[in-house]
Write an enzyme that holds these catalytic residues in place. Structure first.
Site, PDB file in Angstrom:
ATOM      1  N   GLU A 263       0.891  -1.166   0.000  1.00 41.12           N
ATOM      2  CA  GLU A 263       0.000   0.000   0.000  1.00 41.12           C
ATOM      3  C   GLU A 263       0.923   1.208   0.000  1.00 41.12           C
ATOM      4  O   GLU A 263       1.515   1.540   1.019  1.00 41.12           O
ATOM      5  CB  GLU A 263      -0.916  -0.041   1.226  1.00 41.12           C
ATOM      6  CG  GLU A 263      -1.936   1.075   1.267  1.00 41.12           C
ATOM      7  CD  GLU A 263      -1.485   2.217   2.146  1.00 41.12           C
ATOM      8  OE1 GLU A 263      -1.164   3.284   1.572  1.00 41.12           O
ATOM      9  OE2 GLU A 263      -1.448   2.056   3.371  1.00 41.12           O
ATOM     10  N   CYS A 302      -1.323   8.962   2.926  1.00 46.91           N
ATOM     11  CA  CYS A 302      -1.130   8.293   1.634  1.00 46.91           C
ATOM     12  C   CYS A 302      -2.344   8.457   0.734  1.00 46.91           C
ATOM     13  O   CYS A 302      -2.258   8.242  -0.475  1.00 46.91           O
ATOM     14  CB  CYS A 302      -0.820   6.815   1.837  1.00 46.91           C
ATOM     15  SG  CYS A 302      -2.059   5.934   2.803  1.00 46.91           S
TER      16      CYS A 302
END
Length: 695
Positions: A263, A302
């Site tokens: 991720e 993120c």
């Protein structure tokens, strides 16, 4: 005015092979606000091979002895325990430069993920140590050879390498699905904020709520950890795309085909629809969302919006509105109530962001920012403060920087577009994103943009006046939905509800005869042997009923009066049931009984009418009508216990129950199947240890 107190020097330790390990020296960490020493961190002396062995041989077997529901109860108890200690975590959170609001997402959002996974496991998984998946496949004409997929826990360790920006949520969102799946975790937090992760792990270990070996922690450098991974282990990584690319080609990971889930940070985009005008609610929603994503966690997410894609003729209005919105953002000491944005995690991170910002300026201009604001507390030089900055790229279709360089801080770039096709193309120029958003109230516009962007995104939010009140926002991953994305975003998948649990399990196809497969899966398989008893199954308690218990009912011949009366009672006068001429011209060539009459008649055949352990009908699933039943046909029903699901007592409940799923098959006088379905009944059970003491 409250300010961040001078911290005591912390020495975060590693918890490995059943003991706490503190290195004699290590890397000094500094608080993000005033630049004062806050912790010394090191993993020197940790035997990584032994830690992995301990997880495989101690933690793994302990977890695999438990069922999904038992693990879920443990996880819920842990979440409750951690929530009681949340204020301790909020205090350490301030040292990372995050405000309390930022900390809420990390701390209570992380604990909430534990609650969510505990609930999902109890609701959607069986009370077993394995998970049957999909339907039973008939592999032979005679029905004596069948197959089904099973999921079982991997017999290794889930190594979880986390980023610095969410030291609590980042750990718990990986731990929860791994734990429910029955796989032990070895957590490796990023060093900058590892002291917060370590504090929570200390509380977890001290609680005694999790089996020993199911959670280990390594603070500091990972050393040769990856060299000792084996085929049953797996790695889940959150961090930069560049680091992920290096780790996933580690020789041992490649040689042993160790699953590596990534991720990675991505250049997420938010699109303002062409139809949105400044006076529309969606315009204000867009401006607030971009500003919030730029400043929440000081832009260190993120999933944050890095590229704001707006209609070309709305650029000036968007800039003016964002300037006004961002002017309200006060920067400084996050311990102060009047501060809305804190600092980056470290001065080193600030320098990296500034360097990226300089590179971006080659193809953009600064439209907001560029000057230093007055700080409300904190140290401008020793702290890691950076003011919100908005860039404008006039030619985004030919530019490279905005689609390739990520300033991991309070920075975003405006990208003008002329058509919806161009907007979708700009979003995809990021080469894969964790999250995207579309702000519009025009459904056709939303549809075109979603279809244009979907192949390059892991999650897309459509934000408008209808869902704004409940929306969790562009940048918030949810336990029920996918967190991950293609391409630059890593190509991985986290969370996504039950899918996140399955990710930690191995799928095996099992082929056998129906009776053997039923014995293995603890679920009745059509064609398997059944047990018939003189005691009616509805007279048995949850504890007395066994999978395979069966009842074959008496017969009933369907009459014209049955059909007419059912039509009159329900108001269902469909021609196939009551119109002789129309029915003859229909697909059956005759009048047929209502499908729901058959279900009702079958209930009359198998229900025990007197009071007993069966308390209520809980539902009906998987209904299929296979053959028509006409006037004069005779039906009978076989009811077989398919599986049992223990229910936890809810607050205020005193009567323990479970759900019994029955497989029903209605056949005609020729032994042909005419209908099949599953019935759920709520059945009384005996009190057990998991129910706790009587109050």
């Amino acid at each position: 005015m409250t300010t961040l107190p001078t911290p005591d020097l912390l020495r975060p330790a590693s918890y490995v092979y059943g003991t706490w390990h503190t290195a004699p020296a290590g890397q000094t960490l500094y608080d993000a606000v005033y630049g004062r020493p806050v912790a010394v961190i090191s993993s020197e002396g940790v035997d990584f091979a032994e830690a992995l062995r301990y997880g495989r041989e101690v933690g793994g077997p302990a977890l695999r002895r438990l069922t999904f529901h038992t693990r879920a109860r443990m996880l819920r108890a842990l979440a409750t325990s951690l929530l009681e200690r949340k204020e301790d975590y909020y205090q350490l959170n301030l040292l990372t430069g995050a405000t309390r609001r930022d900390g809420w997402v990390d701390i209570e959002g992380g604990i909430g993920t534990l609650f969510n996974y505990a609930s999902m496991a109890r609701r959607d998984l069986p009370d077993e140590r394995f998970l049957p998946e999909g339907k039973v496949e008939r592999l032979g004409k005679g029905g004596t050879f069948v197959g089904r997929h099973l999921l079982v826990p991997r017999e290794g360790v889930a190594v979880q390498i986390n980023a610095y920006n969410f030291p609590v949520w980042g750990m718990l969102e990986k731990l929860a699905p791994a734990f429910i799946a029955g796989m032990p975790s070895l957590v490796k937090p990023a060093p900058q904020t590892a002291y917060l992760t370590e504090r929570m792990v200390r509380d977890i270990i001290a609680s005694g709520l999790l089996p020993e070996g199911s959670l280990q922690l390594v603070t500091g450098d990972p050393g040769d950890l990856l060299d000792h991974l084996e085929e049953q282990d797996m790695v889940a990584f959150t961090g930069s795309a560049a680091t992920a690319q290096k780790l996933r080609v580690h020789p041992n990971i490649v040689a042993r085909n160790v699953p590596f889930n990534t991720e990675a940070d991505s250049l997420n985009a938010s699109v303002l629809g062409l139809t949105v005008r400044p006076e529309n609610p969606e315009f204000a929603l867009y401006v607030r969302e971009v500003a919030r994503e730029m400043t929440g966690k000081a832009g260190q997410k993120c999933t944050a919006i890095r590229r704001a894609i707006v209609p070309r003729d709305r650029v000036e209005e968007v800039v003016a509105a964002l300037r006004q919105e961002l002017s309200k953002v006060t920067v400084g000491d996050p311990a102060r109530d009047d501060v809305r944005m804190g600092a980056l995690v470290s001065t080193e991170q600030r320098e990296r962001v500034l360097a990226t910002l300089d590179a971006l300026k080659a193809e953009t201009s600064v439209v907001i920012g560029g000057e230093e604001r007055d700080l409300l507390g904190g140290d401008r030089e020793k702290g890691a403060f950076l003011d919100p900055t908005l860039l404008l790229c006039e030619s985004p279709l030919t530019a490279h920087g905005p689609h390739e360089l990520e300033a991991f801080g309070p920075v975003a770039t405006l990208l003008p577009y002329d058509t919806l096709e161009a907007a979708a193309h700009l979003a995809k120029m990021g080469r894969g994103s964790l999250a995207g958003s579309i702000v519009t109230h025009d459904r056709a516009e939303a549809t075109e943009l979603v279809m244009g962007m979907a192949s390059s995104h892991g999650r897309i939010l459509i934000l408008n006046r209808d869902d704004a009140k409940e929306s969790t926002g562009h940048g918030s991953p949810l336990p029920q939905l996918l967190h991950g994305g293609p391409g630059r975003a890593g190509g991985g998948a986290e969370l996504a509800g039950i899918a996140g649990i399955k990710h930690h399990m191995n799928k095996v196809a099992v082929q056998a005869d129906p009776t053997t497969l039923a014995a293995i899966t603890h679920e009745y398989v059509p064609g398997a042997e059944v047990r018939e008893d003189v005691i009616h199954p509805f007279r048995k308690t949850f504890d007395e009923i066994q999978v395979g218990d069966s009842l074959l009912t008496h017969r009933r011949t369907v009459t014209e009066a049955d059909i007419v009366n059912f039509a009159a009672l329900t108001g269902d006068h469909f021609y196939a049931h009551v119109d002789e001429i129309g029915a003859k011209e229909g697909i059956f060539g005759k009048r047929v009984a209502h499908g729901y009459f058959l279900i009702s008649a079958a209930a009359g055949q198998f229900v025990w009418p007197a009071p007993g352990p069966v308390l209520a009908n809980y539902g009906l699933e998987n209904l299929r009508f296979v053959e028509p039943v006409g006037i004069g046909d005779t039906i009978r029903t076989r009811l077989t216990c398919k599986r049992k699901i223990r229910k936890d007592l809810r607050p205020g409940e005193t009567r323990p129950t479970g759900v019994v799923e029955w497989h029903a098959e209605i056949t005609n006088q020729n032994e042909e199947l005419v209908a099949t379905y599953d019935i759920l009944t709520l059945v009384e059970r005996a009190r057990d240890a998991a129910d706790g003491p009587l109050s």
